[in-house]
Motif scaffolding. Sequence first.
Motif, PDB file in Angstrom:
ATOM      1  N   ASN A 156     -47.886   8.354  18.994  1.00  0.00           N
ATOM      2  CA  ASN A 156     -47.161   8.307  20.270  1.00  0.00           C
ATOM      3  C   ASN A 156     -47.500   9.510  21.160  1.00  0.00           C
ATOM      4  O   ASN A 156     -48.310  10.366  20.777  1.00  0.00           O
ATOM      5  CB  ASN A 156     -45.649   8.132  20.043  1.00  0.00           C
ATOM      6  N   ASP A 157     -46.863   9.577  22.313  1.00  0.00           N
ATOM      7  CA  ASP A 157     -47.193  10.629  23.289  1.00  0.00           C
ATOM      8  C   ASP A 157     -46.842  12.026  22.808  1.00  0.00           C
ATOM      9  O   ASP A 157     -47.301  13.021  23.358  1.00  0.00           O
ATOM     10  CB  ASP A 157     -46.437  10.371  24.614  1.00  0.00           C
ATOM     11  N   ASP A 158     -45.993  12.105  21.783  1.00  0.00           N
ATOM     12  CA  ASP A 158     -45.631  13.420  21.224  1.00  0.00           C
ATOM     13  C   ASP A 158     -46.534  13.806  20.055  1.00  0.00           C
ATOM     14  O   ASP A 158     -46.207  14.710  19.280  1.00  0.00           O
ATOM     15  CB  ASP A 158     -44.175  13.406  20.729  1.00  0.00           C
ATOM     16  N   ASN A 159     -47.657  13.082  19.896  1.00  0.00           N
ATOM     17  CA  ASN A 159     -48.575  13.329  18.775  1.00  0.00           C
ATOM     18  C   ASN A 159     -47.918  13.104  17.411  1.00  0.00           C
ATOM     19  O   ASN A 159     -48.231  13.791  16.432  1.00  0.00           O
ATOM     20  CB  ASN A 159     -49.164  14.752  18.835  1.00  0.00           C
ATOM     21  N   VAL A 160     -46.995  12.146  17.374  1.00  0.00           N
ATOM     22  CA  VAL A 160     -46.360  11.777  16.105  1.00  0.00           C
ATOM     23  C   VAL A 160     -46.978  10.456  15.635  1.00  0.00           C
ATOM     24  O   VAL A 160     -47.111   9.505  16.425  1.00  0.00           O
ATOM     25  CB  VAL A 160     -44.835  11.622  16.281  1.00  0.00           C
ATOM     26  N   ILE A 161     -47.340  10.406  14.369  1.00  0.00           N
ATOM     27  CA  ILE A 161     -47.901   9.178  13.794  1.00  0.00           C
ATOM     28  C   ILE A 161     -46.770   8.182  13.557  1.00  0.00           C
ATOM     29  O   ILE A 161     -45.775   8.510  12.901  1.00  0.00           O
ATOM     30  CB  ILE A 161     -48.641   9.487  12.475  1.00  0.00           C
ATOM     31  N   VAL A 162     -46.904   6.974  14.132  1.00  0.00           N
ATOM     32  CA  VAL A 162     -45.820   5.991  14.015  1.00  0.00           C
ATOM     33  C   VAL A 162     -46.255   4.730  13.260  1.00  0.00           C
ATOM     34  O   VAL A 162     -45.456   3.810  13.079  1.00  0.00           O
ATOM     35  CB  VAL A 162     -45.232   5.629  15.402  1.00  0.00           C
TER      36      VAL A 162
ATOM     37  N   ASP B 114     -40.426   0.751  18.906  1.00  0.00           N
ATOM     38  CA  ASP B 114     -41.285   0.403  20.032  1.00  0.00           C
ATOM     39  C   ASP B 114     -42.542   1.264  20.026  1.00  0.00           C
ATOM     40  O   ASP B 114     -42.437   2.488  19.899  1.00  0.00           O
ATOM     41  CB  ASP B 114     -40.465   0.685  21.308  1.00  0.00           C
ATOM     42  N   ILE B 115     -43.699   0.636  20.142  1.00  0.00           N
ATOM     43  CA  ILE B 115     -44.938   1.440  20.187  1.00  0.00           C
ATOM     44  C   ILE B 115     -45.616   1.313  21.548  1.00  0.00           C
ATOM     45  O   ILE B 115     -46.816   1.548  21.672  1.00  0.00           O
ATOM     46  CB  ILE B 115     -45.896   1.091  19.020  1.00  0.00           C
ATOM     47  N   LYS B 116     -44.819   0.964  22.565  1.00  0.00           N
ATOM     48  CA  LYS B 116     -45.356   0.892  23.932  1.00  0.00           C
ATOM     49  C   LYS B 116     -45.909   2.251  24.343  1.00  0.00           C
ATOM     50  O   LYS B 116     -45.263   3.284  24.127  1.00  0.00           O
ATOM     51  CB  LYS B 116     -44.255   0.510  24.930  1.00  0.00           C
ATOM     52  N   GLY B 117     -47.103   2.245  24.937  1.00  0.00           N
ATOM     53  CA  GLY B 117     -47.688   3.485  25.446  1.00  0.00           C
ATOM     54  C   GLY B 117     -48.405   4.311  24.387  1.00  0.00           C
ATOM     55  O   GLY B 117     -48.945   5.372  24.691  1.00  0.00           O
ATOM     56  N   CYS B 118     -48.435   3.826  23.145  1.00  0.00           N
ATOM     57  CA  CYS B 118     -49.081   4.592  22.067  1.00  0.00           C
ATOM     58  C   CYS B 118     -50.607   4.436  22.116  1.00  0.00           C
ATOM     59  O   CYS B 118     -51.147   3.593  22.834  1.00  0.00           O
ATOM     60  CB  CYS B 118     -48.579   4.115  20.704  1.00  0.00           C
TER      61      CYS B 118
ATOM     62  N   GLY C 108     -48.112  -3.351  23.343  1.00  0.00           N
ATOM     63  CA  GLY C 108     -47.935  -2.342  24.395  1.00  0.00           C
ATOM     64  C   GLY C 108     -48.759  -1.086  24.199  1.00  0.00           C
ATOM     65  O   GLY C 108     -48.644  -0.135  24.982  1.00  0.00           O
ATOM     66  N   ILE C 109     -49.602  -1.078  23.152  1.00  0.00           N
ATOM     67  CA  ILE C 109     -50.504   0.077  22.953  1.00  0.00           C
ATOM     68  C   ILE C 109     -51.393   0.202  24.188  1.00  0.00           C
ATOM     69  O   ILE C 109     -51.884  -0.798  24.713  1.00  0.00           O
ATOM     70  CB  ILE C 109     -51.337  -0.119  21.655  1.00  0.00           C
TER      71      ILE C 109
END
Length: 160
Positions: free
Chosen positions: A45-51, A104-108, A128-129
């Motif tokens: 995600n945008d925070d550099n967290v692996i989801v 939600d993984i939108k924007g990833c 939404g990736i």
Amino acid sequence: MNGTGDRNSKRTDFLEWQEYFMAVAFLAAKRSKDPCTQVGACIVNDDNVIVGIGYNGMPKGCDDDAFSWAKKSQNRRDNKHLYEVFFLVCHAELNAILNKNCSDIKGCTIYVALFPCNECAKVIIQSGIKEVVYMSDKHAHKCNTIASKKMLNAANVKYR
Ligand SMILES: O=c1ccn([C@H]2C[C@H](O)[C@@H](COP(=O)(O)O)O2)c(=O)[nH]1
Ligand SMILES: [Zn+2]
């Protein structure tokens, strides 16, 4: 160490984020039983967290030893790619998306070892990736990769 052996200052030879996420994708690929192509995927995600993390493997409950990993069996139903079009194997990208640990993984961004096929492109778009970072594009000449790029372009999903 900081790359110079100096223990009193910050390391400089650490992995950059992108190297790290791609390395995680390659580590996941090592779980694959596919004798030809091992693919891993890592969603960030945008925070550099692996989801989400995934690799190509048989669906749950489908015994790795009972289902064929062959590519060119005489009986086409025994191939991992049924009739060259439908896949027995769950692709790395699909598994990473299904394994997501958030709602939600939108924007990833998804890091993948191999450019996603058309089926994965559809799932990536629908999830939404927004970006695909890939290492190999060894199937660039194949119809499914060309279709994948056409769909990603239309859906404004960046790839690099
Ligand atoms: O988008 C993709 C495309 C392919 N894979 C997996 C599926 C198979 O296990 C291999 C491809 O096998 P080949 O022998 O190279 O045809 O790669 C994937 O996970 N994601
Ligand atoms: Zn795929």
